[in-house]
Each structure stands twice: as structure tokens, then as C-alpha cells.
Design an enzyme around this catalytic site. Sequence first.
Site, PDB file in Angstrom:
ATOM      1  N   ASP A 216      54.537  90.449  53.351  1.00  0.00           N
ATOM      2  CA  ASP A 216      54.719  91.037  54.679  1.00  0.00           C
ATOM      3  C   ASP A 216      54.141  92.443  54.742  1.00  0.00           C
ATOM      4  OD1 ASP A 216      55.538  91.580  57.238  1.00  0.00           O
ATOM      5  OD2 ASP A 216      57.648  91.871  56.729  1.00  0.00           O
TER       6      ASP A 216
ATOM      7  N   ASP B 130      49.741  92.103  60.895  1.00  0.00           N
ATOM      8  CA  ASP B 130      51.027  91.771  60.287  1.00  0.00           C
ATOM      9  C   ASP B 130      50.974  90.406  59.609  1.00  0.00           C
ATOM     10  OD1 ASP B 130      53.658  91.525  59.562  1.00  0.00           O
ATOM     11  OD2 ASP B 130      54.387  91.111  61.569  1.00  0.00           O
TER      12      ASP B 130
END
Length: 419
Positions: free
Chosen positions: A77, A273
Site C-alpha cells: 500500500d 495508490d
Amino acid sequence: MKSGVILVFCLLCLSLSVSPSWGSDDRRQKWWKWPSTGKSICSSVVLPLYGNVYPQGFYYAQIHIGHPPRPYFLDPDTGSDLTWLQCDAPCVRCTQAPHPYYKPNNDLVPCKDPLCASLHSGDHRCDDEPDQCDYEVEYADGGSSLGVLINDVSLLNLTTGVRVVARLAIGCGYDQIPGPSYQPLDGVLGLGKGKTGIVSQLHSQGLIRNVVGHCFSSRGGGFLFFGDDIYDPSRIISTPMSRDYTKHYSPGYGEIIYGGKATGLKNLLVIFDSGSSYTYLSSKAYEGLLNKVTEELRGKPIQEALDDETLPFCWKGRRPFRSMRDVKMYFKPLALSFSSGWRSKTQFEIPLEGYLLISAKGSVCLGVLNGTEVGLQNFNVIGDISMQDKMVIYDNEKQTIGWTPANCDRPPRSDTMTI
């Protein structure tokens, strides 16, 4: 943020020292460790990725942590900093995981440690628990993890062929609230810009340069890397990271291009992201793009597939679609244009595979979603679907975000020069 090439071989830049062997026979296997000098060296860590955008809906990396090292599946992430594992501790809420819960040691990160302070905004005080660092991280989809920060070791292979034992501060999570996008993994691999990010920690120990990147394959899998020696910088298209918005990897404000033409959808604050499977646009931009796509489909033998709930908008043809070749006559490629300096612009190109998918029912579905509806406010998130078959590089030293088309099915190896 949850809402999941060229290999340049270089000589060893620093002298080696032996660390304790983790094997039962020292003569068979030596484990090497770089001395902590505070200097970056010319090496990288490459981790295979598993999973896909559809139908699994997430990618994950395997990382070995603990003594002896045990494998864990983590969500890579770039939208968050802290790496945490679901902990074998008294749980308030324990979520399903593919491996036995991580067994913590007693090496607690004290509250006064700078890494602890970096996890807390505002006035950080250590009155209650001075000997430990409590944390709570919340994600954009409403999920969260609550726990304590501890020090442990991770076994990593460098592209130079050297194996290192790195000491990392990670979260021992004993209270997890899964969000709608939760996947049954062991935890999160925090790749963000903050001090607790795994890349920042490895960089501070002199193991790698402060660079992280990934390569998601549209066929599933791919690879993740820390360091900057596995790509040719001359082949990278790059744009500066925003100086105004520094919390996440952001190139600042962008404009949507559809079919090579400006859409008027601009001044969009964009974030890259890897923790998001799909791409999200704020409401106004989302509606504008949907109108452009719908307008392009008008009069063509394709209609909305109301019976397909794979994603909010799917379309069906006279016969089920089997691949992107079947739909290329109906849709046009996307791009995001960013300012890269005075009168200079770069484009992040998004082919059909980067914003559409073929569902199990043979429909073609829009892999761009309304981010405002899921709490992303005015942020526009480039997710995994739009980064497939590209090497995407977040260079925290040069403060740039770069990308280049790549074969993500072939991760670099330490004994090869190119892929």
C-alpha cells in the site's frame, strides 16, 4: 490508502560483515548484513507479487518476518506508511488471515522514539505508556488497525545476491476493523513516504536508496521493488511530486484526456495508490467521464448491462465479450496530463485495459468508480487497474513519480543484466 525494465548490475559498494546465522549449520548457509552507515548503496530488494485486479480484486507480496523467519502475505500500500501484522495477542476483533497470527517479541518501540512520534499527529505525549508506542491507523474505506509498535527482523534478498537481515519497526495489530475492500491477508505493507514506511526504514539503515516501485501484470502477479538499480532512468517518464500535498504520492493537479482530446475535466488532485484495486474520481470528474463514455457509445450496438453487478456500470454487446479486442471499436484510451514545470506537461496514458475489464458474464465494465461516494472527498486516486503493465516508480530522493511500459511478468533477478 485502502479503498490493494532494465536491471543495472552494480558492484558491492560497502564492505560486508557477518551477522548471526539463522540456519542450523553455519557451514551450509551464511546470512549477511550490511553495516549501518547511513549511506545508500547500489542495490535493491525485489519481491514477487501475486493476485490480480479481477476477479480477486487485490495484489499481495510475501515477506518473511521474525526469528526464525516466517512468511506473511501483505497488501502493498503506497497510500499508507505503517507495516502491520495481525498479532497473536488478546484480540478485540481478529480478522481471517492465511497464516498463523504473528507472534510478537518483547522488543517494544518506546513512546519517545521518533518513529512513534511520526505516527501521531499534533501533540504527542508519553504520559500513560512511556515504554511502548500505541498506534491506530485508519484507511479511506473505513477500515482500521489498532496495536503496538515493535522491533523485529525481516529477511530480504538484495539484487547483488546478498541476503540481509534488516531490523524494522512494525505494528502488532490486535484490533482490526475491516473496511468494504478488506481482503483476507496477514496485514499491510506500508510503502508510503513517512518515517515508518518500510522503504524509509531500509534507507535509513543504508541498505537502499529511498525509492519504491511496482509492476502489476494485467495477467496477474508482477513484482514490487525497493531501491533504484533495476531500471534505466533514461526510459522513465516522470513528473515532480506535489510540494503542496505531501502526505501521499501525488503529482498535484491533473486533467483528463479522452481519445487524445481534452475533456475540460481538470484541476483534479491526483494520488497514486497501490492499495486501491480500482481508480476513483471525485463526483464531478466521474460524472463528466461517464458522460464522455456514454456519448461515445451512442448509436453503437452496445447497451448497459443492468443485470451485471460486477461494477456500477457495465455494457453488453450482441454477443458476450471475451477480450479487450472485442471492445476496442467502442471505447477510447484515457490519459491524465500533469504539469511538469514551466510550460511542460507529462501524460500518464491509460489504455482500455487500464480502465475497463471483461466480467464473468461477458460484459465490459468501467473500472473507474465514484470516489466521493466512498469518502475520498475531492481526491482522485489512480489504482492498480490503471497501473497495470507499467513500472511505476516513486523516487523520494528526486521527489518524482515516474512510469514506463514494462513486462511485469518477468521480475528482475540478481544474476541477470536485463529483462
